[in-house]
Design a protein around this motif. Sequence first.
Motif, PDB file in Angstrom:
ATOM      1  N   UNK A 149       0.834  -1.194   0.000  1.00 36.84           N
ATOM      2  CA  UNK A 149       0.000   0.000   0.000  1.00 36.84           C
ATOM      3  C   UNK A 149       0.872   1.249   0.000  1.00 36.84           C
ATOM      4  N   UNK A 150       0.338   2.292  -0.620  1.00 32.61           N
ATOM      5  CA  UNK A 150       0.873   3.634  -0.468  1.00 32.61           C
ATOM      6  C   UNK A 150      -0.265   4.513   0.029  1.00 32.61           C
ATOM      7  N   UNK A 151       0.021   5.316   1.024  1.00 30.57           N
ATOM      8  CA  UNK A 151      -0.989   6.175   1.629  1.00 30.57           C
ATOM      9  C   UNK A 151      -0.485   7.605   1.659  1.00 30.57           C
ATOM     10  N   UNK A 152      -1.381   8.543   1.432  1.00 31.86           N
ATOM     11  CA  UNK A 152      -1.026   9.950   1.521  1.00 31.86           C
ATOM     12  C   UNK A 152      -1.010  10.379   2.985  1.00 31.86           C
ATOM     13  N   UNK A 153      -0.025  11.180   3.341  1.00 32.74           N
ATOM     14  CA  UNK A 153       0.111  11.634   4.728  1.00 32.74           C
ATOM     15  C   UNK A 153      -1.045  12.582   5.079  1.00 32.74           C
ATOM     16  N   UNK A 154      -1.344  12.809   6.385  1.00 35.57           N
ATOM     17  CA  UNK A 154      -0.620  12.297   7.546  1.00 35.57           C
ATOM     18  C   UNK A 154      -1.314  11.065   8.148  1.00 35.57           C
ATOM     19  N   UNK A 155      -0.767   9.908   7.979  1.00 31.51           N
ATOM     20  CA  UNK A 155      -1.361   8.664   8.498  1.00 31.51           C
ATOM     21  C   UNK A 155      -0.268   7.762   9.078  1.00 31.51           C
ATOM     22  N   UNK A 156       0.771   8.361   9.658  1.00 31.72           N
ATOM     23  CA  UNK A 156       1.937   7.584  10.073  1.00 31.72           C
ATOM     24  C   UNK A 156       1.588   6.475  11.059  1.00 31.72           C
ATOM     25  N   UNK A 157       0.832   6.796  12.116  1.00 30.95           N
ATOM     26  CA  UNK A 157       0.519   5.785  13.129  1.00 30.95           C
ATOM     27  C   UNK A 157      -0.343   4.674  12.534  1.00 30.95           C
ATOM     28  N   UNK A 158      -1.309   5.049  11.716  1.00 29.52           N
ATOM     29  CA  UNK A 158      -2.158   4.055  11.061  1.00 29.52           C
ATOM     30  C   UNK A 158      -1.322   3.163  10.149  1.00 29.52           C
ATOM     31  N   UNK A 159      -0.384   3.757   9.421  1.00 26.28           N
ATOM     32  CA  UNK A 159       0.491   2.986   8.540  1.00 26.28           C
ATOM     33  C   UNK A 159       1.315   1.981   9.331  1.00 26.28           C
ATOM     34  N   UNK A 160       1.768   2.371  10.497  1.00 30.42           N
ATOM     35  CA  UNK A 160       2.559   1.452  11.325  1.00 30.42           C
ATOM     36  C   UNK A 160       1.732   0.244  11.755  1.00 30.42           C
ATOM     37  N   UNK A 161       0.462   0.452  12.067  1.00 29.62           N
ATOM     38  CA  UNK A 161      -0.404  -0.659  12.453  1.00 29.62           C
ATOM     39  C   UNK A 161      -0.633  -1.610  11.278  1.00 29.62           C
ATOM     40  N   UNK A 162      -0.762  -1.052  10.084  1.00 30.57           N
ATOM     41  CA  UNK A 162      -0.916  -1.897   8.907  1.00 30.57           C
ATOM     42  C   UNK A 162       0.355  -2.706   8.656  1.00 30.57           C
ATOM     43  N   UNK A 163       1.510  -2.093   8.863  1.00 30.45           N
ATOM     44  CA  UNK A 163       2.771  -2.810   8.702  1.00 30.45           C
ATOM     45  C   UNK A 163       2.886  -3.950   9.698  1.00 30.45           C
ATOM     46  N   UNK A 164       2.469  -3.697  10.926  1.00 33.74           N
ATOM     47  CA  UNK A 164       2.510  -4.742  11.947  1.00 33.74           C
ATOM     48  C   UNK A 164       1.599  -5.910  11.590  1.00 33.74           C
ATOM     49  N   UNK A 165       0.543  -5.637  10.829  1.00 34.00           N
ATOM     50  CA  UNK A 165      -0.364  -6.702  10.390  1.00 34.00           C
ATOM     51  C   UNK A 165       0.214  -7.494   9.217  1.00 34.00           C
ATOM     52  N   UNK A 166       1.317  -7.002   8.624  1.00 33.62           N
ATOM     53  CA  UNK A 166       1.979  -7.743   7.553  1.00 33.62           C
ATOM     54  C   UNK A 166       1.946  -7.096   6.195  1.00 33.62           C
ATOM     55  N   UNK A 167       1.303  -5.952   6.081  1.00 39.04           N
ATOM     56  CA  UNK A 167       1.208  -5.274   4.794  1.00 39.04           C
ATOM     57  C   UNK A 167       2.433  -4.400   4.560  1.00 39.04           C
ATOM     58  N   UNK A 168       2.829  -4.295   3.300  1.00 37.76           N
ATOM     59  CA  UNK A 168       3.853  -3.326   2.957  1.00 37.76           C
ATOM     60  C   UNK A 168       3.205  -1.964   2.838  1.00 37.76           C
ATOM     61  N   UNK A 169       3.758  -0.956   3.512  1.00 39.37           N
ATOM     62  CA  UNK A 169       3.131   0.364   3.524  1.00 39.37           C
ATOM     63  C   UNK A 169       4.186   1.448   3.356  1.00 39.37           C
ATOM     64  N   UNK A 170       3.924   2.372   2.449  1.00 36.45           N
ATOM     65  CA  UNK A 170       4.746   3.566   2.268  1.00 36.45           C
ATOM     66  C   UNK A 170       3.845   4.780   2.390  1.00 36.45           C
ATOM     67  N   UNK A 171       4.291   5.784   3.132  1.00 35.40           N
ATOM     68  CA  UNK A 171       3.540   7.028   3.257  1.00 35.40           C
ATOM     69  C   UNK A 171       4.150   8.054   2.312  1.00 35.40           C
ATOM     70  N   UNK A 172       3.318   8.641   1.474  1.00 36.47           N
ATOM     71  CA  UNK A 172       3.763   9.604   0.467  1.00 36.47           C
ATOM     72  C   UNK A 172       3.258  10.998   0.801  1.00 36.47           C
TER      73      UNK A 172
END
Length: 297
Positions: A149-172
């Motif tokens: 996944x790529x997500x537009x900021x500001x979603x840093x904390x949410x992105x970290x939770x998705x990463x912990x679930x196993x998804x690849x996440x980049x914040x743009x």
Amino acid sequence: MSTTKLTVAVLGPGGVGGLIGALLARAGHRVICLAGERTVAVLRQDGLHVDSGQYGTFSTAVEADTELREPVDAVFVTVKQTALAEALDRVPAEVVGAALVVPLLNGLDHLTVLRERFPSARVAAGTIRVEATRTSPGRIAHTSPFADLELASPVKEFAELLQQAGLGVTVREDESAMLWDKLAFLAAFALLTTRHQADVGTVRSRHRPELLTVLDEIAAVARAADSPVTAEDLLSFFDRVPATMKSSMQRDAEVGRPLELDAIGGAVLRAGAAHGIATPATARLVAEIARSAEPGA
């Protein structure tokens, strides 16, 4: 590592939504899947079942309903563009409130629709690169070696939770560039695999000259829209993905479902026209697919 547990609604638990919902539920988050009555009945009884080379084979319990009836922390919108208008009736704006809304739809036009529909929500643009298919209600086949996944900021904390679930996440930072990075690859991938009824390996070997032409056109449009994408970047990604990969548009065409032709190909053509960029090869593909999808074709 964050121990925060969220309540997340998934509007459209198909291939993409079902995979995300299952991974979040397996990580301990509360997941509410929103779908039609038949799918809801299956999910309430059996939960979500995932068969994945990356994540393994597992089942997990989720909640399910035909409509969102309580506030949640986040809503993933993972229906097809062709079903968006009808699906949004399942998520009343007054219930969504100020939740984070993350659409993972193809194309560009849906963000305006969602921001007008949910004026109090935080609508964060998102994209995903994955091959995941709903083989039947509640059963998801994840066949690509990635789910990024790529997500537009500001979603840093949410992105970290998705990463912990196993998804690849980049914040743009740049929402437009992020959407065009996805659309530039997806448009060529979807249009060529659908037109030739072939996987990506066949497209890049048997139809390479056409592929190169289409990538040049789409990259030119993307650059005019202020995306840094190049035809060389797109071709490099094309040449790396698994040869057996099929586009979701191709799969929809194979079984006679409505195609996201306007959301994907149409978006490129409209942007090309707006910026004065000629796109004859892309336009031809769109026209040929449209004709083949007509009743009786």
